[in-house]
Scaffold this motif. Sequence first.
Motif, PDB file in Angstrom:
ATOM      1  N   HIS A  28       0.850  -1.191   0.000  1.00  0.00           N
ATOM      2  CA  HIS A  28       0.000   0.000   0.000  1.00  0.00           C
ATOM      3  C   HIS A  28       0.886   1.242   0.000  1.00  0.00           C
ATOM      4  O   HIS A  28       2.022   1.205   0.471  1.00  0.00           O
TER       5      HIS A  28
ATOM      6  N   LYS B 125       2.288   4.958   4.504  1.00  0.00           N
ATOM      7  CA  LYS B 125       2.917   4.390   5.682  1.00  0.00           C
ATOM      8  C   LYS B 125       2.773   5.375   6.840  1.00  0.00           C
ATOM      9  O   LYS B 125       2.230   6.457   6.683  1.00  0.00           O
TER      10      LYS B 125
ATOM     11  N   PRO C  23       2.033  -0.166   6.039  1.00  0.00           N
ATOM     12  CA  PRO C  23       0.573  -0.159   6.125  1.00  0.00           C
ATOM     13  C   PRO C  23       0.141  -1.389   6.928  1.00  0.00           C
ATOM     14  O   PRO C  23       0.753  -2.451   6.819  1.00  0.00           O
ATOM     15  N   SER C  24      -0.868  -1.236   7.738  1.00  0.00           N
ATOM     16  CA  SER C  24      -1.326  -2.344   8.571  1.00  0.00           C
ATOM     17  C   SER C  24      -2.691  -2.798   8.091  1.00  0.00           C
ATOM     18  O   SER C  24      -3.612  -1.996   7.974  1.00  0.00           O
ATOM     19  N   VAL C  25      -2.793  -4.077   7.787  1.00  0.00           N
ATOM     20  CA  VAL C  25      -4.060  -4.639   7.321  1.00  0.00           C
ATOM     21  C   VAL C  25      -4.438  -5.800   8.223  1.00  0.00           C
ATOM     22  O   VAL C  25      -3.582  -6.442   8.841  1.00  0.00           O
ATOM     23  N   ASP C  26      -5.726  -6.094   8.280  1.00  0.00           N
ATOM     24  CA  ASP C  26      -6.206  -7.210   9.079  1.00  0.00           C
ATOM     25  C   ASP C  26      -5.849  -8.534   8.409  1.00  0.00           C
ATOM     26  O   ASP C  26      -5.778  -8.612   7.176  1.00  0.00           O
TER      27      ASP C  26
ATOM     28  N   TRP D 189      -2.004 -13.886   6.801  1.00  0.00           N
ATOM     29  CA  TRP D 189      -1.618 -12.496   7.034  1.00  0.00           C
ATOM     30  C   TRP D 189      -0.124 -12.312   6.762  1.00  0.00           C
ATOM     31  O   TRP D 189       0.708 -13.053   7.288  1.00  0.00           O
TER      32      TRP D 189
ATOM     33  N   ASP E 233       3.101  -7.187   9.762  1.00  0.00           N
ATOM     34  CA  ASP E 233       3.485  -5.777   9.775  1.00  0.00           C
ATOM     35  C   ASP E 233       5.003  -5.705   9.715  1.00  0.00           C
ATOM     36  O   ASP E 233       5.693  -6.566  10.254  1.00  0.00           O
TER      37      ASP E 233
END
Length: 151
Positions: free
Chosen positions: A25, A28, A78-81, A90, A93
């Motif tokens: 993504h 940041k 970027p942090s995603v579930d 996953w 991170d």
Amino acid sequence: MTAWKDVEEAVPEFAARVRKIFDAHKHKTIATLRADGAPRISGIEAEFADGELTFGSMTGARKGADLHRDPRFALHSPSVDPPEGDPAGWAGDAKIAGRAFAAGPVSGDAEGELFRADIDEVVVTGLNAEATMLVIESWTPGRGLRRVERE
């Protein structure tokens, strides 16, 4: 000075995973230090190019002033579930900490300053294959790569 190319040369597979997480993504998050020592969190774009990690600061932005005063930073991907129903899928991170040094003006449409990273630590936090444990992998120039699993 530890440039991104040094990480790539020392631990190529780890560096490739870190870069993939960061590049997933555009936006940041960076932490810098205010004049009073308190942390400041700012959105930022970063780029891996020509063996360097670079990021910019628009003219007059506080994060640029912070970095000139105290070059220490922490950059977070970027942090995603985790994927629904597949937590082990996953990617995790990634974080990079170090010092930022002015590297000239930003090229392109925005007016600002480019910073180059001197890297102290690179970390990936994720899950094991069974999604039963937290896995923390970290690399430093002096210690190399280390893996810790936690329940």
